[in-house]
Design an enzyme around this catalytic site. Structure first.
Site, PDB file in Angstrom:
ATOM      1  N   ASP A   1      36.871  48.545  41.461  1.00 53.20           N
ATOM      2  CA  ASP A   1      36.277  48.104  40.130  1.00 53.20           C
ATOM      3  C   ASP A   1      35.487  48.967  39.536  1.00 53.20           C
ATOM      4  O   ASP A   1      35.472  48.855  38.143  1.00 53.20           O
ATOM      5  CB  ASP A   1      35.859  46.812  40.490  1.00 53.20           C
TER       6      ASP A   1
ATOM      7  N   TYR B   1      36.986  37.654  38.835  1.00 51.77           N
ATOM      8  CA  TYR B   1      35.874  37.650  39.506  1.00 51.77           C
ATOM      9  C   TYR B   1      34.365  38.178  38.520  1.00 51.77           C
ATOM     10  O   TYR B   1      34.548  38.497  37.639  1.00 51.77           O
ATOM     11  CB  TYR B   1      35.651  38.626  40.818  1.00 51.77           C
TER      12      TYR B   1
END
Length: 639
Positions: free
Chosen positions: A302, A386
């Protein structure tokens, strides 16, 4: 345009400076519109330059820029001096792909929605209103030579469908449908449909306007009313702020922010004594443990494949942070090189965290107790489904703590009615959360009482039996110095209470021992996937929890500079292969922690916060309890 000089070389670039740096590079290199600005951030001076700098000295403001040219499909890195209006350096990086940009992230949905093959697959599932589709642009992973970063730039989006506008879309995954998008061409190059799985039948909403709807599931128990709670500091906060320089209690530090790393801390010191020169997130990696077609591609970096800075949330008082708050904006860039300001990207406040120390003299009845307080520096990012909160804590007893708070929505999958998933957990009928893990690596340029440091591994082991240990109860601490990078990859071991001491062999305490700080590992999990897994080489840093390397400004990221579509081999395993000496030197400490997520039904429809972290605690850094002089509470409150 002449850049305005800042008061300190580590002040992050202002919005004007970001725009000026982009314009300057465009002018000096004759960039065309196909050149896209990926990241524009401060080019930080070297540690030696910072140590030599004094207030009032001139500051050469430089920006470092990651550039991607769609026309030539090339990645380049540049450094420009805003002060001298010069190109300091230019470097082409052939065969790599820079992180997915904001414009690519947002354009992917439109590209996919317009594709006839995707539309046909959606109609086969009974979906005709394509505006209800949520298309998340997952990084492509590495599935084989066809993903060679030198050949094409791709993402593999996954699809979910809302039942109505605003409804929780992750409740209805389009299982088995994988799209491949060529980001340079702006088109879908492949649609793989592995078969239709019915949509899960129940909604799973959590927003107030949806949660009490008659058909909303899961059932929400009534909550007892809780009384109002507030944090009051009638005399104001205890911290001081000058630009991005912060002082609190005996702590001083500087706050930085980059599009890739997000929150960075510089020059952390206690009572004027340096501890950490620079600290920040160096990578985060999320591999999924489900072999189903839709989920086996999910192993994402990420930070390195997107960047967590430009994904930071604008934080809100009373929601994300409570108390007397000091906010810092985050300045990032768009792909034209213009500045984008994220208001309140970093939150700073104080928290009471219980007792710091206490003793009751049972003979006299006298009680001495001190409360413990910490300074909190935090930022929260949204990466698709998320949310990740990154928190640094500085305590009144000299402790430094790092904590990641994970929340948001699980990445869901669908199964046919009556099927129990083998590699995940049902959270609602027909809906499951696949097994997965989260790994976070934090990079810390240590400077305990100066740049010459040594890392020593400490194990508590039983003393040998014999005359000196007649009852077998004795144990001692075994010291193993990390002498070079050949032994710089270390593992936690709870059976010997293993931790690591970062000490300065040239500075001694009143007791004659080197001053130091210890790295105390928190709860962590190793990778469950084997080293033979196809994607395992991409995240070699997860194989060990502690890495020690020599200071090198070119080695900043745990999985290498450009993990997107990279088959692996870069990053920490490559760094330590140089086998540089590590004793009494300028070194970097990396800590890699794993959060193991076997999804629970209670993680749906939105996940309660889960945490992972570590501490740096003073060890011989002070000659006694550093919180001894902390002021007592009012006497009537303690008796």
């Amino acid at each position: 345009m002449t850049a305005v000089l800042q008061t300190h070389p580590l002040e992050p670039l202002t919005a004007d400076e970001v725009a000026a740096a982009s314009a300057l590079l465009t002018e000096l290199r004759g960039l065309t519109p196909t050149a896209r600005f990926v990241f524009v951030s401060l080019h930080e001076p070297s540690k030696a330059a910072l140590l030599a700098w004094a207030p009032g000295d001139p500051v050469d403001r430089c920006a470092e820029i990651v550039l991607y040219d769609r026309g030539t499909r090339t990645t380049s890195e540049a450094v420009v001096s805003l002060t001298r209006r010069e190109l300091v350096s230019w470097r082409d990086r052939p065969g790599v792909q820079p992180p997915i940009t904001a414009e690519e992230f947002t354009s992917t949905e439109d590209i996919v929605r317009a594709d006839p093959r995707w539309q046909e697959a959606m109609r086969a599932r009974g979906v005709t209103d394509f505006s209800l589709a949520m298309i998340d642009p997952w990084a492509s992973s590495w599935t084989g030579p066809e993903d060679d970063p030198a050949v094409r730039r791709i993402v593999r989006p996954l699809t979910w469908v809302r039942a109505a506008p605003g409804e929780h879309g992750y409740a209805r995954p389009v299982e088995g449908l994988i799209v491949t998008v060529d980001l340079d061409a702006g088109e879908v190059v492949d649609v793989a449909d592995h078969g239709i799985v019915p949509f899960p039948p129940q909604p799973g909403n959590y927003e107030a306007e949806w949660i009490h709807a008659p058909d909303n599931v899961p059932r929400v128990e009534s909550v007892r009313e809780v009384k109002a709670w507030d944090v009051v500091q009638p005399d104001g906060p205890s911290f001081t702020v000058d630009g991005h320089a912060v002082g609190w209690q005996k702590w001083t530090l500087r706050i930085g922010f980059t599009p890739r790393e997000g929150l960075v801390l510089h020059q952390i010191a206690y009572a004027g004594r340096p501890i950490v020169h620079r600290a920040g997130l160096a990578e985060m990696y999320v591999p999924y443990g489900d072999p189903a077609p839709t989920h086996r591609i999910k192993n994402v970096f990420d930070q390195g494949e997107y960047g967590v800075g430009w994904l930071a949330n604008p934080l809100q008082l009373g929601c994300d942070c409570v108390g007397h708050i000091q906010y810092f904006d985050g300045v990032v860039n768009d792909q034209d090189g213009a500045a984008v300001v994220i208001p309140n990207a970093v939150c700073m406040h104080e928290e009471d965290v219980g007792i710091g120390w206490k003793h009751t003299d049972f003979r006299t009845g006298r009680v001495e107790v001190r409360r413990r307080r910490r300074l909190v520096l935090s930022t929260i990012v949204t990466v698709g489904n998320y949310e990740y909160g990154y928190f640094w804590y500085l305590y009144t007893d000299g402790t430094i703590e790092y904590e990641v708070k994970m929340t948001g929505v699980i990445s869901t999958g669908a199964v046919a009615p009556g099927v129990t998933p083998a590699h995940g957990t049902l959270v609602a009928p027909g809906l499951y959360g696949p097994h997965h893990q989260h790994f976070f690596c934090v990079r810390m340029e240590m400077a305990v009482d100066g740049p010459g440091n040594t890392v020593v591994e400490l194990d508590s082991v039983p003393s040998p039996p014999g005359p000196d240990n007649p009852h077998g109860n004795a144990w001692e601490v075994r010291r193993t110095p990390v002498v070079s990078e050949a032994v710089g990859a270390r593992d936690t071991d709870a059976s010997v209470a293993r931790h690591w001491r970062i000490e300065n062999p040239s500075v001694h305490s009143a007791l004659g021992t080197p001053t130091g700080y210890v790295l105390m590992p928190g709860t962590s999990a190793p990778p469950i996937y084997p080293t033979t897994a196809l994607f395992a080489p991409r995240a070699g840093f997860t194989r060990h929890q502690v890495w020690v390397t020599a200071q090198d400004r070119s080695q900043r990221f745990a999985a290498g500079d450009y993990p997107l579509q990279n088959p692996g081999g870069d990053g920490l395993p490559a760094y330590v292969a140089a086998d540089r000496p590590l004793e009494d030197t300028d070194l970097v400490l990396w800590y890699s922690m794993g959060a193991h997520h076997i999804v629970r039904p209670g993680d749906w429809p939105v996940m309660p916060v889960s945490t992972v972290g570590f501490m740096l605690k003073p060890s011989g850094f002070f000659d006694g309890n550093p919180a001894l002089d902390y002021p007592p509470s009012a006497p009537e409150a303690c008796h």
